[in-house]
Design a protein around this motif. Structure first.
Motif, PDB file in Angstrom:
ATOM      1  N   ASP A  34       0.961  -3.005  -2.745  1.00  0.00           N
ATOM      2  CA  ASP A  34      -0.141  -2.296  -3.399  1.00  0.00           C
ATOM      3  C   ASP A  34      -1.442  -3.081  -3.280  1.00  0.00           C
ATOM      4  N   LYS A  35      -1.303  -4.376  -3.501  1.00  0.00           N
ATOM      5  CA  LYS A  35      -2.520  -5.180  -3.593  1.00  0.00           C
ATOM      6  C   LYS A  35      -3.106  -5.493  -2.218  1.00  0.00           C
ATOM      7  N   PHE A  36      -2.255  -5.884  -1.266  1.00  0.00           N
ATOM      8  CA  PHE A  36      -2.773  -6.384   0.016  1.00  0.00           C
ATOM      9  C   PHE A  36      -2.527  -5.456   1.210  1.00  0.00           C
ATOM     10  N   GLY A  37      -1.669  -4.458   1.006  1.00  0.00           N
ATOM     11  CA  GLY A  37      -1.220  -3.610   2.118  1.00  0.00           C
ATOM     12  C   GLY A  37      -2.305  -3.095   3.040  1.00  0.00           C
ATOM     13  N   SER A  38      -3.495  -2.824   2.503  1.00  0.00           N
ATOM     14  CA  SER A  38      -4.560  -2.275   3.337  1.00  0.00           C
ATOM     15  C   SER A  38      -5.132  -3.309   4.287  1.00  0.00           C
ATOM     16  N   ALA A  39      -5.046  -4.568   3.913  1.00  0.00           N
ATOM     17  CA  ALA A  39      -5.652  -5.626   4.725  1.00  0.00           C
ATOM     18  C   ALA A  39      -4.612  -6.496   5.417  1.00  0.00           C
ATOM     19  N   ILE A  40      -3.441  -6.601   4.779  1.00  0.00           N
ATOM     20  CA  ILE A  40      -2.414  -7.521   5.284  1.00  0.00           C
ATOM     21  C   ILE A  40      -1.081  -6.795   5.386  1.00  0.00           C
ATOM     22  N   PRO A  41      -0.499  -6.751   6.573  1.00  0.00           N
ATOM     23  CA  PRO A  41       0.813  -6.106   6.688  1.00  0.00           C
ATOM     24  C   PRO A  41       1.853  -6.861   5.870  1.00  0.00           C
ATOM     25  N   ILE A  42       2.433  -6.190   4.894  1.00  0.00           N
ATOM     26  CA  ILE A  42       3.483  -6.805   4.071  1.00  0.00           C
ATOM     27  C   ILE A  42       4.817  -6.274   4.556  1.00  0.00           C
ATOM     28  N   PRO A  43       5.622  -7.141   5.220  1.00  0.00           N
ATOM     29  CA  PRO A  43       6.894  -6.651   5.777  1.00  0.00           C
ATOM     30  C   PRO A  43       7.851  -6.202   4.685  1.00  0.00           C
ATOM     31  N   SER A  44       8.657  -5.215   4.993  1.00  0.00           N
ATOM     32  CA  SER A  44       9.657  -4.743   4.036  1.00  0.00           C
ATOM     33  C   SER A  44      10.584  -5.884   3.668  1.00  0.00           C
ATOM     34  N   LEU A  45      11.210  -5.726   2.523  1.00  0.00           N
ATOM     35  CA  LEU A  45      12.266  -6.661   2.147  1.00  0.00           C
ATOM     36  C   LEU A  45      13.436  -6.433   3.090  1.00  0.00           C
ATOM     37  N   PRO A  46      14.289  -7.450   3.244  1.00  0.00           N
ATOM     38  CA  PRO A  46      15.520  -7.218   3.994  1.00  0.00           C
ATOM     39  C   PRO A  46      16.223  -6.000   3.410  1.00  0.00           C
ATOM     40  N   ASP A  98      -3.049  -4.597 -12.497  1.00  0.00           N
ATOM     41  CA  ASP A  98      -4.094  -5.017 -11.549  1.00  0.00           C
ATOM     42  C   ASP A  98      -4.739  -3.794 -10.898  1.00  0.00           C
ATOM     43  N   GLU A  99      -6.058  -3.714 -10.946  1.00  0.00           N
ATOM     44  CA  GLU A  99      -6.771  -2.558 -10.369  1.00  0.00           C
ATOM     45  C   GLU A  99      -7.266  -2.867  -8.966  1.00  0.00           C
ATOM     46  N   THR A 100      -7.320  -4.141  -8.614  1.00  0.00           N
ATOM     47  CA  THR A 100      -7.800  -4.502  -7.275  1.00  0.00           C
ATOM     48  C   THR A 100      -6.658  -4.344  -6.276  1.00  0.00           C
ATOM     49  N   VAL A 101      -6.317  -3.071  -6.040  1.00  0.00           N
ATOM     50  CA  VAL A 101      -5.215  -2.764  -5.124  1.00  0.00           C
ATOM     51  C   VAL A 101      -5.719  -1.810  -4.057  1.00  0.00           C
ATOM     52  N   GLY A 102      -4.843  -1.484  -3.110  1.00  0.00           N
ATOM     53  CA  GLY A 102      -5.234  -0.575  -2.038  1.00  0.00           C
ATOM     54  C   GLY A 102      -6.435  -1.124  -1.297  1.00  0.00           C
ATOM     55  N   VAL A 103      -7.355  -0.225  -0.933  1.00  0.00           N
ATOM     56  CA  VAL A 103      -8.530  -0.676  -0.156  1.00  0.00           C
ATOM     57  C   VAL A 103      -9.443  -1.580  -0.972  1.00  0.00           C
ATOM     58  N   MET A 104      -9.300  -1.559  -2.270  1.00  0.00           N
ATOM     59  CA  MET A 104     -10.193  -2.371  -3.092  1.00  0.00           C
ATOM     60  C   MET A 104     -10.048  -3.861  -2.820  1.00  0.00           C
ATOM     61  N   GLY A 114       5.954  -3.023  12.158  1.00  0.00           N
ATOM     62  CA  GLY A 114       6.024  -1.668  11.627  1.00  0.00           C
ATOM     63  C   GLY A 114       4.976  -1.417  10.557  1.00  0.00           C
ATOM     64  N   CYS A 115       4.370  -2.500  10.055  1.00  0.00           N
ATOM     65  CA  CYS A 115       3.357  -2.338   8.999  1.00  0.00           C
ATOM     66  C   CYS A 115       1.959  -2.126   9.570  1.00  0.00           C
ATOM     67  N   PHE A 116       1.756  -2.541  10.801  1.00  0.00           N
ATOM     68  CA  PHE A 116       0.408  -2.496  11.364  1.00  0.00           C
ATOM     69  C   PHE A 116      -0.191  -1.103  11.446  1.00  0.00           C
ATOM     70  N   PRO A 117       0.610  -0.089  11.828  1.00  0.00           N
ATOM     71  CA  PRO A 117      -0.010   1.240  11.912  1.00  0.00           C
ATOM     72  C   PRO A 117      -0.721   1.615  10.622  1.00  0.00           C
ATOM     73  N   ASP A 118      -0.150   1.256   9.473  1.00  0.00           N
ATOM     74  CA  ASP A 118      -0.784   1.589   8.199  1.00  0.00           C
ATOM     75  C   ASP A 118      -2.065   0.773   8.015  1.00  0.00           C
ATOM     76  N   THR A 119      -1.897  -0.534   8.195  1.00  0.00           N
ATOM     77  CA  THR A 119      -3.053  -1.423   8.011  1.00  0.00           C
ATOM     78  C   THR A 119      -4.189  -0.999   8.936  1.00  0.00           C
ATOM     79  N   ILE A 120      -3.843  -0.792  10.199  1.00  0.00           N
ATOM     80  CA  ILE A 120      -4.867  -0.405  11.168  1.00  0.00           C
ATOM     81  C   ILE A 120      -5.385   0.998  10.854  1.00  0.00           C
ATOM     82  N   GLY A 121      -4.471   1.845  10.337  1.00  0.00           N
ATOM     83  CA  GLY A 121      -4.877   3.209   9.987  1.00  0.00           C
ATOM     84  C   GLY A 121      -6.029   3.214   8.992  1.00  0.00           C
TER      85      GLY A 121
END
Lengths: 591, 591
Positions: B295-307, B368-374, B497-504
């Motif tokens: 939620d917090k970093f996903g827009s800027a940093i690809p967060i890999p899924s958990l195993p 925390d409100e500083t999530v997503g693109v924020m 697999g996270c990059f398409p979202d981040t780049i999107g």
């Protein structure tokens, strides 16, 4: 002189280098020249390809009248050969459509004794489609080659026309020779020993079903230089071994041709270590020698079949090389045998002076009467007579051992064949794909535009290339090691295939001696003859023991040697890979 | 309170160590205890086996009234979760029934962009029956494990009941948290990032379809300690890297249980190198952390899924070991990331002092409100603004590279998987058969009764045993080298697999900025806002570049390291075999 369209009755696969035409059963061909002779006609298939096809393979609308080709008495030969071909075509299509191993000693002789478990394994090879597929890969698998759906015997004609020019004289000796060379010759190509044995025993009218008596009851034994002494060695009865062992080199195959170049043949140069003077022989000469040795010694000494004519390679060179290698193996084994190597016919083959010498020698050899069981009449053991019970025990032991070894050898051949396929098929493909995957990733990385990328990408590419090299190594390895392991075991398979016949003669003799009292009672034989039989059975037993001891000592040497060679190459193989990988490893860095 | 017979609507595979019962669609079971709660009921199958099954898997004759189990507000949870389960069951059965790789990053995100060739390759694994077969062999192939024909999301209940006891407080914060954790939670287990992204963006009413503007046009940026500076390094824009890199050890999994021992769970011990004080966490806590980071970093940093939860092993120990290894990998990667590792929520996870500290911290993090693109509002590049054209070029380049690398990685995984199967399946079997063949022949030889046999038979037996040892080595090798190559590439597959979202998010921002003039003309925004948008797009671009540079430097390190490890082990492997064969060779002799 009839030409025109004809339908094929059987598949026929052309033998490389013989201007032959591969045809399928039911295919229609046009006869372009019925006058080739030697049981061959020239034909053209639907694709316009022209080549030689065995006359018998072609549906007979009306008997094809064959005009004698120059210096060839075809028709006689033709009539001589067709019966045996017919027989074999009726008996062997199944067993012969197996792999060349199967073919190399005919339909499993053991099956006569009891069901052969590993017989099935042989079949697997042929029935397995991959077998041929591997032929396409880096190192084609000679073990996968199968006789192409028609009996080996059918291949007879391929050379037979060339027999005749030198065989007319034989024919003229009338009687057995003809039918024998005919049937024997045809059969031998299938290596069906049972048959060839029968021939040897049938040779003397009235004894067809009672081979051994011929010797057990014969009036007088051979004299003079023919005698074969048996000494008592550390290991028991042994043949007389010469100081220097005979040896020879088969080399320098040369292509010759005849019939206006329509048919070609290969001539090999054989150089014995005795004269050191090379003589030339063609396959058919080896075949002739084989038959002589089989007739003369077959009852006492297992004479392995010649390398199968059907040894196939993708290229003619491969085929010639393979056959030569196997002829060398066969000759070496014969040279190593004290009795065989010392025989007149074998010496003739290795060191005839000229054509005349050769022909005279051949004629003499073919007239030799000391054949079949009569060979025992020349054997002279120095030891005292053996008790028939002991004789029987020995015989049983040998038959058990040879049967068991035959199974063991077949198992190795089966497993080795499977391994060959994997090493030349799927495995290298996989290493190649691994190599490609690394290289592909490397080229992706190169596109990163990130600086300081090159060390990794170079290393990754190198690693990829390394796995491609490994793929190559894996695919080529079988030729370097497995090949000899297979050749040796295949040779032993052929050799072991002869024992049932050799041992069979002894069993027959044992049974006859057991009947001794009954025969005396019914005055079929005199009491004196009964004593003689027992004595001669003892002689036969000494011969068999000497032969077994010869077999064992050779076996121990051969298997030590082939395993050394195999493991040596295997070690090199794994070390090479390890070294390559070590180099690849050194290029990666994580400072 | 209804019990009695029920029919299964879907397959369900028990997760080891959870007292669950594996059942097949259409199977009839008897409900033995409907009062387990948490969406679970206890049931008995036809074979008399008793275990837990998700309530939703069972055909509903009449709604099963669930009596709240102590300390668990099941019904509420139940209603919260069922919709998402329904959704996922409708959307994902196909994509989720793929291999765990497929599952680990949901249905291939690349497919949204363009057809993914290597997508198929992943499917091969699952569709390949051998995949599971290898599980039976010496070294089971974790890569062959597939989620068993039902959506991952359905596994949700396995832990969800255990969420609630600690999540009631969250629930009470009303609004988004519920539906989010509900949907997000369920989705996340499938790792469908596109969805999780949507969640992050949807969070603010009115901006659901226009994520980036939220930041591009927001009135004021974050202040204070939250700020994320970006410096210009040798390689271009880089995050701020701390002197000492955070690291942690995930170890010592302990089994706990609850609900009267009916449900058990595993607790892992995590020890950071900062405090060196171990804290305990269960998988669901990792999952919680993952969602916060996403939620917090996903827009800027690809967060890999958990195993993936579905990592399966034949034995519970294997399953636990495997999951732990992958949790370690995931934590290591997070620790290595300068922004993530420095974040409050991550620090909380690694070094909370006590339960109270943990709960307070959790509540704060969830608010925390500083999530997503924020997140971009906290980023402060030191360099001057970038031209939108340059921004677009960079973005395109990154998207090309990550897509290409995704293909390359998938290729290695496919090839590696094939190789794994061969090394643990057919290959060792073959070496075993070779070994047996040698030993069998050896025992035949022993029966020869010929003296001086033993040297050969001993050597032959030793050679045979050697090949059996080689078989063992081959079968065990993948665990020693290929395993890490696969794990690393699998990890990267998840990460990529996270990059398409981040780049999107960046592409959306770029498009929005392109509309700038139009938006001004239609007075949707002021000229000033247009300038601001361009400036903030530049900031986003710096973030993306910093992230890509972080990715590249890690990638180069990781691949150097894993290749070193792989080749090192490969060298050892081949050297060991060579040495064994050398010893076997030394025993043969031909004097």
């Amino acid at each position: 002189m009839c030409t025109g369209k004809r339908t094929l009755l059987y598949d026929f696969t052309a033998e490389p280098g013989n201007n032959e035409l591969t045809v399928k059963e039911g295919e229609t061909i046009t006869i372009t020249n019925p006058n080739i002779g030697g049981g061959w006609i020239e034909a053209q298939n639907s694709r316009g390809e022209i080549g030689l096809v065995p006359e018998d393979y072609i549906e007979v609308k009306q008997k094809i009248a064959v005009a004698p080709a120059p210096s060839v008495g075809n028709t006689s030969v033709y009539s001589v050969f067709s019966p045996s071909r017919l027989v074999s075509s009726l008996f062997f299509p199944v067993s012969f459509s197996h792999s060349l191993f199967q073919a190399s000693n005919g339909n499993d002789p053991w099956s006569v004794w009891n069901a052969d478990p590993s017989g099935g394994s042989s079949n697997n090879w042929a029935s397995n489609p991959e077998g041929t597929q591997t032929g396409k890969s880096a190192a084609p698998d000679p073990w996968a080659s199968v006789s192409h759906g028609h009996p080996q015997a059918y291949q007879g004609p391929a050379d037979d026309d060339e027999w005749d020019d030198e065989w007319d004289d034989v024919k003229s000796t009338g009687g057995y020779a003809e039918s024998e060379t005919g049937e024997g010759g045809a059969m031998q190509r299938g290596g069906a020993h049972a048959t060839s044995m029968k021939i040897a025993l049938n040779k003397f009218p009235g004894f067809s079903k009672s081979g051994p008596e011929l010797y057990l009851l014969c009036k007088q034994l051979a004299k003079g230089k023919d005698r074969l002494p048996i000494y008592m060695g550390e290991v028991g009865p042994v043949w007389f071994y010469p100081e220097t062992q005979l040896d020879c080199v088969v080399a320098d195959p040369k292509k010759g041709s005849k019939m206006y170049g329509l048919k070609s043949y290969i001539e090999y140069q054989i150089t014995p270590n005795t004269t050191n003077r090379p003589v030339n022989h063609r396959y058919k000469h080896f075949d002739w020698l084989y038959e002589r040795l089989l007739d003369k010694f077959g009852s006492a000494i297992p004479i392995p079949s010649l390398p199968d004519k059907q040894v196939t390679g993708r290229f003619e060179e491969e085929f010639i090389k393979m056959r030569m290698e196997r002829l060398q193996g066969w000759m070496t084994r014969m040279c190593r045998h004290p009795v065989v190597s010392n025989s007149e016919v074998f010496q003739l083959f290795l060191s005839y002076k000229d054509e005349k010498d050769w022909k005279t020698g051949k004629r003499k050899a073919e007239k030799d009467e000391t054949v079949g069981v009569m060979i025992f009449s020349t054997i002279e053991p120095e030891a005292s007579d053996l008790d028939p019970v002991e004789v029987e025990q020995k015989c049983e032991q040998f038959s058990r051992f040879t049967k068991a070894m035959d199974d063991g050898v077949k198992e190795i051949l089966t497993v080795g064949h499977e391994h060959w396929k994997r090493c030349t098929g799927p495995l290298p493909k996989e290493y190649q794909r691994i190599g490609k995957a690394f290289q592909n990733l490397s080229s992706v990385f190169t596109s990163s535009g990130y600086q300081g990328e090159s060390t990794l990408t170079d290393a990754l590419t190198a690693a990829g290339k390394t796995y491609e090299e490994i793929a190559q190594l894996v695919a080529e390895q079988p030729r370097k090691d497995l090949h000899f392991l297979m050749e040796t075991n295949n040779e032993y398979k052929g050799l072991l295939g002869c024992f049932p016949d050799t041992i069979g003669v002894h069993k027959a003799a044992i049974d006859k001696v057991k009947e001794g009292d009954k025969l005396v009672a019914t005055s079929k034989i005199t009491p004196q003859e009964k004593v003689t039989m027992a004595k001669r059975l003892s002689t036969m037993s000494y011969a068999l023991q000497a032969e077994m001891n010869h077999f064992h000592s050779n076996r121990i040497y051969d298997y030590n040697r082939v395993m050394q060679l195999y493991l040596e190459e295997q070690v090199k193989f794994y070390e090479t890979i390890a070294e390559k990988l070590r180099q690849a490893h050194s290029q990666f860095t994580t400072m």
